[in-house]
Write an enzyme that holds these catalytic residues in place. Structure first.
Site, PDB file in Angstrom:
ATOM      1  N   GLU A 150       0.876  -1.268  -0.054  1.00 38.37           N
ATOM      2  CA  GLU A 150       0.085  -0.152  -0.044  1.00 38.37           C
ATOM      3  C   GLU A 150       0.821   1.283   0.056  1.00 38.37           C
ATOM      4  O   GLU A 150       0.481   2.274   0.637  1.00 38.37           O
ATOM      5  CB  GLU A 150      -1.042   0.028   1.245  1.00 38.37           C
ATOM      6  CG  GLU A 150      -1.855  -1.261   1.164  1.00 38.37           C
ATOM      7  CD  GLU A 150      -2.713  -1.329  -0.107  1.00 38.37           C
ATOM      8  OE1 GLU A 150      -2.896  -0.274  -0.658  1.00 38.37           O
ATOM      9  OE2 GLU A 150      -3.206  -2.285  -0.362  1.00 38.37           O
ATOM     10  N   GLY A 151       1.962   1.287  -0.711  1.00 43.05           N
ATOM     11  CA  GLY A 151       2.855   2.231  -0.830  1.00 43.05           C
ATOM     12  C   GLY A 151       4.006   2.157   0.312  1.00 43.05           C
ATOM     13  O   GLY A 151       3.756   2.093   1.528  1.00 43.05           O
TER      14      GLY A 151
END
Length: 571
Positions: free
Chosen positions: A433-434
């Site tokens: 998620e980053g």
């Protein structure tokens, strides 16, 4: 062994999230104190009875790939069915689509409790939350009517399909294709990797949200669109129909989270994969960030889950393990290792860091709800806090899980004790998620400049007005100086300093919230409030000064990073 931290959750909801303020609004009037208690206690009981007993088999057996699809360990299907029937996925979903419309902050407590009991399993409903958000904000009325009731109830699950072998953080490099079929639908083709719960045998259908490029799409992220691609095509009456040419090629063999199948999915091998456009063509990035921003908070919450579970296990072990005499006691009799000062230091640090991460995540969740009510200042603060919550929450989860292994000593390195599982499970959270480096870059590149710096200035002012400890005030001042320095720095200097600065600012925010809790806890009696006071004091007096030391890195030039070339790094 899992015990839901009910007193801690209530305390933080009351004094950090300030849930009563939300309950006083028309939008969240149903969130009465009695109902909130019923939800917290109910999900605690459910998680303890249904999901926690599957945590070890989740790790030791894990999900298995077969030619017919992914098979989950024994007991998972029954536990997931019980989750659906109890309605635990409906807490904050819109009432119009079968949800209860309660605060997001309360839904965060539900996810935390489930994830502490069984982190890998909880990834399944966590991913569905992102799909629901995307459809609520970007789906057509027909798509919402057909898919949202099933996703909200949990009868169907959802996934996000972004990553490809050549396109990880660089989403604009993706190659998946969407071609018009002439009837308003699209033919989807391509391969996606690292798709959590991309296949399983828990639900009747899986709703994939897939980023793909249309024929006339411009290069890079501007040419990306988002498509709804079910595993099984959906009949007019809402029932699953024929297979939709979505194939699970394999699942990854991972360090942890073995109970969460991480799939390689192939779309359209036979040219028969049909998808629907979500939102406008080329609107994929906007829709993606709707999913991602929600997911980033929930991933930060996974750090809390791992930290809470690791702390509970370490405390239990330290109370039971008899080893060595207490130094200076005058007695040769061995004592429980919890009596030894260094073990007590580690346990207290675990407690303090877990509570700090929870405070930051619950505070951010409260901003989600205030933004829902139309509070623009809360929306801006949420945007600023999101990279902090994701990165710092998962960093602390990793540190606490690592300390849990250390408390166990040599037995922590032995898989049969289960201490290592928490670290293996949580380690991915700083990456997906980053990555946390991307969160730091987002913070200094975009979020510090919100409203011309006004969003950060208001947060600094709020912290400064309440903070009492001299060290905490000094850190808040240092964050203000660091932000001003970064605003004027060139891009290399700004990015090189981004991670130290993110840690500084996260520690300041968490320290502000921990100090507040410590003051409130000073007015009560009992073991819980005594630990709350001690944990708050430890965080403010021990952890905050550590972050103060990062000001040097946060203001240092990046030229040292380029003093040698790429080849010299191998020297």
């Amino acid at each position: 062994m899992f015990t839901p931290p009910l007193d801690e959750q209530r305390f933080v909801l009351e004094h950090v999230t300030r849930l009563a303020e939300l309950g006083a609004t028309d939008r969240f009037a149903a969130a009465t104190p009695d109902l909130v208690d019923a939800v917290i206690e109910g999900v605690g009981s459910f998680a303890e009875g249904e999901w926690a007993p599957l945590a070890r088999v989740s790790d030791q057996v894990g999900a298995k790939w077969t030619p017919e699809g992914v098979v989950m360990p024994e007991g998972f299907a029954a536990a997931y069915k019980a989750y659906v029937e109890a309605g635990w996925g409906t807490i904050s979903a819109p009432e119009a689509h079968g949800g209860q419309g309660l605060p997001y902050a309360l839904a965060s407590v539900v996810l935390e409790t489930l994830g502490t009991a069984n982190m890998a399993f909880t990834l399944c409903p966590l991913l569905s939350v992102g799909a629901i958000e995307a459809l609520v904000h970007h789906g057509s009325e027909a798509q919402q009517a057909l898919y949202l009731p099933k996703l909200v109830s949990g009868e169907w699950t959802g996934t996000m399909n972004l990553t490809e072998p050549q396109a990880g953080s660089d989403v604009g490099a993706l190659r998946a294709k969407a071609t018009p079929r002439g009837d308003g639908t699209w033919s989807i083709s391509g391969t996606k990797i690292f798709i959590s719960f991309g296949d399983h045998d828990l639900a009747d259908n899986i709703v994939h949200l897939v980023l793909a490029r249309t024929p006339d799409g411009p290069a890079g992220t501007k040419g990306i669109s988002l498509f709804l691609v079910p595993k099984y095509r959906v009949n007019a009456d809402g029932s699953p129909g024929a297979e939709n040419d979505v194939r699970t090629v394999s699942i990854e063999h991972k360090m942890g989270l073995h109970g969460s199948p991480t799939c390689v999915l192939s779309f359209g091998d036979r040219g028969e994969c049909v998808g629907e456009l979500i939102g406008p063509e080329f609107g994929g990035m906007r829709a993606m960030f709707t999913m991602m921003n929600n997911a980033r908070l929930n991933v930060g919450l996974q750090g809390v889950q791992a930290a809470e579970a690791a702390t509970q296990k370490a405390v239990a072990y330290a109370r039971e393990r008899i080893q060595s005499a207490r130094a200076g006691s005058g007695s040769p009799a061995p004592v429980a290792i919890i009596e030894h000062p260094d073990v007590r230091r580690m346990l207290l640090r675990m407690k303090a860091l877990t509570q700090a991460a929870r405070a930051l995540l619950y505070y951010s969740a409260g901003m989600v709800d205030r933004a829902t009510l139309g509070d623009k200042a809360a929306q801006a603060r949420l945007e600023l806090l999101t990279p902090l919550a994701k990165a710092y929450g998962t960093d602390l989860g990793c540190e606490v899980a690592n300390l849990g292994i250390q408390v166990h000593g040599g037995m922590g390195y032995i898989e049969e004790t289960g201490a290592a599982q928490f670290f293996r499970d949580v380690r991915i959270t700083t990456i997906y998620e980053g990555t946390n480096g991307i969160q730091a870059a987002d913070l200094v590149g975009r979020k510090l400049g919100l409203e011309g710096g006004g969003t950060l200035a208001r947060l600094i002012a709020d912290m400064r007005a309440e903070a009492e400890d001299a060290g905490l005030r000094a850190l808040i001042d240092a964050c203000e100086r660091g932000a001003a320095h970064l605003a004027a720095a060139d891009v290399d200097d700004r990015l090189a300093a981004s991670y130290p600065f993110l840690t500084m600012l996260s520690t300041a925010v968490a320290g502000w919230l921990m100090e507040r809790q410590g003051r409130i806890a000073a007015n009560g009696d009992g073991a819980f409030l005594a630990m709350k006071r001690t944990a708050a004091r430890f965080y403010v007096e021990q952890v905050v000064p550590e972050a103060m030391g990062l000001i040097v890195a946060a203001m240092a030039p990046a030229d040292i990073l380029y003093a040698v070339g790429p080849d010299e790094f191998a020297a």
